[in-house]
Write an enzyme that holds these catalytic residues in place. Structure first.
Site, mmCIF file in Angstrom:
data_model
loop_
_atom_site.group_PDB
_atom_site.id
_atom_site.type_symbol
_atom_site.label_atom_id
_atom_site.label_comp_id
_atom_site.label_asym_id
_atom_site.label_seq_id
_atom_site.Cartn_x
_atom_site.Cartn_y
_atom_site.Cartn_z
ATOM 1 N N GLN A 193 -27.425 17.428 17.488
ATOM 2 C CA GLN A 193 -26.108 17.233 18.087
ATOM 3 C C GLN A 193 -26.101 16.013 19.008
ATOM 4 O O GLN A 193 -26.894 15.955 19.952
ATOM 5 C CB GLN A 193 -25.729 18.490 18.892
ATOM 6 C CG GLN A 193 -24.463 18.355 19.714
ATOM 7 C CD GLN A 193 -24.132 19.643 20.455
ATOM 8 O OE1 GLN A 193 -23.470 20.531 19.944
ATOM 9 N NE2 GLN A 193 -24.609 19.747 21.686
ATOM 10 N N TYR A 196 -23.881 14.732 21.427
ATOM 11 C CA TYR A 196 -22.716 14.847 22.314
ATOM 12 C C TYR A 196 -23.004 14.209 23.674
ATOM 13 O O TYR A 196 -22.358 13.268 24.082
ATOM 14 C CB TYR A 196 -22.330 16.320 22.510
ATOM 15 C CG TYR A 196 -21.548 16.953 21.366
ATOM 16 C CD1 TYR A 196 -21.433 16.337 20.123
ATOM 17 C CD2 TYR A 196 -20.921 18.181 21.535
ATOM 18 C CE1 TYR A 196 -20.717 16.941 19.087
ATOM 19 C CE2 TYR A 196 -20.196 18.785 20.505
ATOM 20 C CZ TYR A 196 -20.101 18.153 19.283
ATOM 21 O OH TYR A 196 -19.399 18.751 18.273
ATOM 22 N N SER A 215 -31.560 17.298 21.051
ATOM 23 C CA SER A 215 -32.666 18.200 20.725
ATOM 24 C C SER A 215 -32.945 18.183 19.236
ATOM 25 O O SER A 215 -32.019 18.184 18.428
ATOM 26 C CB SER A 215 -32.337 19.609 21.198
ATOM 27 O OG SER A 215 -32.303 19.616 22.609
ATOM 28 N N GLU A 252 -18.820 30.537 19.955
ATOM 29 C CA GLU A 252 -19.848 30.683 20.991
ATOM 30 C C GLU A 252 -20.110 32.150 21.320
ATOM 31 O O GLU A 252 -21.206 32.524 21.708
ATOM 32 C CB GLU A 252 -19.469 29.905 22.257
ATOM 33 C CG GLU A 252 -18.467 30.604 23.127
ATOM 34 C CD GLU A 252 -18.126 29.801 24.386
ATOM 35 O OE1 GLU A 252 -17.311 30.302 25.168
ATOM 36 O OE2 GLU A 252 -18.665 28.691 24.562
#
Lengths: 371, 392
Positions: B126, B128, B161, B244
């Site tokens: 990701q 972001y 990550s 989520e």
């Protein structure tokens, strides 16, 4: 896996809510409680007319046979509006102790009609919350039972017309076997009833039994599992009551944060206070979730049931007192005042935390059942 | 977590239990209990095994290759995996980008990417966060400038990550400058071998290699790699608000594994001739932990009940994430306490040996500290709840 009230339970909760707003507004609460028995017996009659006193009693015993979740819907409203009546002891605990047992029919009938109050002396001072710790003795004298011993704290015993008391026919304190349940009339105790008022308006008692005549409820000796189960059921009603009170205290606090101004702005615009209000809200959600878990475990096997109920007792005790303390804190000086409802919530939460075995006892029970 | 199941769900549970009765090596156990991710090879093999069984995407709809399971079935599946000391599947493809692709992607994107996620042919990371855009993600500055049929990417991402493992990255970059900072941001998919991408590892206190910086220097990707409309990438993140709660729910169910780690260590350790597990002080702490965990699991059941009824959970997903990170931290700390001073023996030197749960327990305790920072820090979760639940 259903964790929401059905339409009937929602109607019941709404009905308690309306009744609470109408008859137990914060402003009248003090007058009502100061009047002790009279004001509150009047209220009790109204509640009986609404059918609430019959709700937890089994249909076979002449009641409405409401489920534990029905009782939860009702008890939440009692907590939300701080309706200080001995509902949980008189209508949940005692019926769970004597329901279906020969000898309890008349009392059950009177409780269901709202014509009598009853309290249970099933925990002793040195038991630390363990109902097997029974030192009170029962002896048969000339074909009739007599009880001797002291029940230091009988929850809501201050207004009871009758008591359901545990006493030992054999064995020693702590033994699971040899415990019986007995019905003791208020009149038979004479001056053996000492009464006390608690900070939440409830009226408690200390019973001194000295060869006091009593009626055996069933054959004495094997009553412990029934007592444990009845306490678990009553604890769940208390958990719901606590959850309702926590949510009311939180709602009042959030409302206050949105209106009170200091330093030229609403105090709810301060992040420190916002985050505290969130912690209160999370605590409410924890209480609501574990109350469902405990309540739905009431018909499970004893080990699972006891573990779930004790987990609820510990967590709701912790989160309830926390929420009410913060409600007082965030209201500032006025939160400390008798006039505002928030401190009444704190006082009730403190008492609920102590009732029917405190955190220490229930944490130990979780530890034992988790091994 | 105890569930009351009907006959159909009981049969499903037995089927899942049977599946997990094999294929879970002992070597996974302590890392999994400590909440540590297995190696990419191990997780890829696990994902392939699940995919071969048809269970590669438990939370996805059937039409995209998912199982279409009910919330109860999901809960059963995760509980059985946790019971067998199997791990949670790697989430960046399955839970973060997959649902955005099947909600907003083009037919071509769905056909290409979704099966590759399920079959573990792609590992996603990701892109972001940026050095100046952490909790305040809308302040991101990476650019995607249109040049013919390409975007030219420039900027720096951080906390990327598994960038060192990933074959693909999904990233947010500015395609235009608008008055509202949340506008003009686009969501772009890019292969990690795109020329102009460079990664730099970030060492972390748990001594595990998870994360990286990602530098983008005139890196070209086709415009067809954009998901949805140009400039509306921020909105697509909203689908994650609903997802989520699933991630949070699964995390909590898997957290149940840690109790076995703590208990084993406390039974093994003797203090003055008595097992630590039998010490009343320690037993009370462990009981307190299990009470809070049971409470959190009951909160998860409420989320699952909402999902079953198609109801909004409001900010209760945030509450679960908040409490999960707190309890993960408390649980690993308790495990380290149970191990005692020998927990200081982190790395064996010169062929020395360590107990099976070292260094997993201590590494878990260190890793746990980041869980209240990533994915919306605890402070951001508080802000979200204050706004959404309390209107403050």
């Amino acid at each position: 896996m259903e964790l929401t009230f059905n339409s009937e339970q929602i109607m019941l909760a709404d009905s308690v809510g309306r009744y609470g707003l109408d008859k137990w507004p914060a402003i009248n609460r003090h007058k009502l409680l100061a009047g002790e028995q009279d004001g509150f017996r009047e209220r009790w009659r109204e509640m009986a007319e609404l059918g609430w006193t019959l709700l937890p009693i089994a249909e076979d015993d002449g009641g409405l046979g409401g489920s534990a979740v029905d009782v939860m819907a009702l008890a939440e409203g009692l907590g939300r509006h701080l309706i200080a009546v001995p509902y949980v002891t008189s209508c949940v605990l005692v019926p769970a102790l004597i329901g279906g047992v020969p000898g309890g029919e008349d009392l059950l009938g009177a409780l269901g009609e709202g014509k009598a109050f009853a309290a249970a002396g099933v925990l002793e001072a040195e038991g630390g919350g363990d109902p097997a710790w029974v030192t009170t003795r029962a002896e048969k004298v000339g074909g009739a039972w007599q009880l001797t011993g002291i029940k230091e704290h009988v929850e809501d015993g201050g207004c009871a017309d009758a008591f359901v008391v545990s006493a030992r026919v054999e064995g020693e304190a702590g033994d699971a076997e040899g415990i019986g349940l007995f019905l003791v009339d208020r009149a038979a105790l004479g001056d053996g009833v000492a009464r006390f008022r608690a900070v939440d308006g409830h009226l408690h008692a200390r019973l001194t039994l000295q060869g006091t005549p009593a009626l055996a409820l069933g054959e004495p000796g094997q009553a412990l599992p029934r007592i444990v189960a009845a306490l678990d059921r009553a604890i769940c009603a208390h958990l719901a009551e606590a959850t309702g009170s926590m949510e009311a205290a939180t709602a009042a606090t959030v409302e206050y944060l949105k209106t009170r101004e200091q330093f030229g702005q609403r105090i709810g615009s301060f992040q420190a206070l916002q985050h505290r209000a969130v912690d209160m809200t999370v605590a409410c959600e924890e209480a609501r979730a574990i109350t469902w878990h405990a309540t739905l475990s009431l018909d499970a096997a004893p080990g699972s049931r006891q573990r779930a109920v004790s987990a609820g007792k510990v967590r709701v005790g912790q989160s309830g007192v926390y929420v009410a303390q913060q409600a007082v804190q965030l209201h500032g000086g006025v939160g400390f005042c008798e006039e505002l409802i928030v401190s009444h919530h704190l006082r009730r939460q403190m008492m609920l935390d102590m009732a029917m075995g405190g955190q220490g006892h229930h944490l130990s029970r979780v530890a034992q059942l988790s091994v | 977590m105890e569930l009351s199941l009907d006959a159909k769900d009981t049969a499903f549970r037995d089927e899942v239990r049977e599946f997990f009765s094999t294929g879970v090596p002992d070597s996974w156990r302590d890392r999994v209990r400590a909440g540590l991710r297995l190696s990419p090879d191990e997780l890829t093999g696990y994902q392939q095994r699940l995919a071969a069984r048809g269970w590669g995407a438990p939370t996805w709809p059937v039409e995209y290759g998912g199982t279409g399971w009910t919330p109860t079935q999901l809960c059963v599946f995760w509980s059985e995996a946790a019971r067998a000391d199997a791990p949670h599947q790697f989430h960046q493809g399955l839970e973060l980008i997959g649902p955005i692709i099947f909600s907003y992607g083009s037919p071509e994107q769905k056909d290409y990417y979704l099966p590759r996620i399920i079959q573990a042919q792609d590992w996603w990371c990701q892109g972001y966060s940026e050095p100046g855009a952490g909790s305040d993600l809308a302040s991101l500055r990476a650019r995607a400038d249109r040049d013919g049929d390409d975007y030219v990417l420039n900027g720096q991402k951080t906390w990327t990550s598994y960038a060192h493992v990933a074959s693909q990255v999904f990233l947010l970059a500015r395609t235009s400058h608008e008055a509202r900072r949340q506008q003009g941001i686009s969501l772009i998919l890019a292969p990690m071998d795109t020329p102009g991408f460079r990664i730099n590892p970030i060492a972390t206190m748990d001594e595990k290699y998870h994360t990286n910086e990602l530098f983008m220097d005139n890196a070209r990707v086709p415009v067809a790699n954009r998901v949805g409309d140009e400039g509306r990438g921020w909105e697509y993140g909203k689908v994650l608000l609903d997802r989520e709660r699933m991630v949070a729910a699964a995390n909590v169910i898997f957290l149940g594994q840690i109790v076995r780690g703590i208990t084993d260590a406390a039974r093994r350790r003797k203090i003055r001739g008595r097992a630590l597990a039998d010490d009343p002080g320690f037993a009370a702490k462990l009981a307190q932990f299990t009470v809070e965990l049971t409470t959190l699991q009951a909160m998860v059941l409420r989320l699952l009940d909402d999902m079953t009824r198609g109801a909004d959970s409001g900010p209760r997903g945030s509450m679960v994430k908040l409490r999960w990170s707190q309890l993960y931290q408390a649980g690993t700390a308790l495990w380290v306490e149970a191990l005692g001073p020998e927990a200081a023996q982190f790395a064996a030197l010169d062929g020395a040996t360590l107990p099976a749960d070292m260094p997993a327990a201590l590494q878990g305790a260190l890793y746990a500290r980041v869980t209240s920072i990533y994915g919306g820090s605890s402070e951001i979760q508080h802000n979200i709840i204050a706004r959404r639940a309390l209107g403050l």
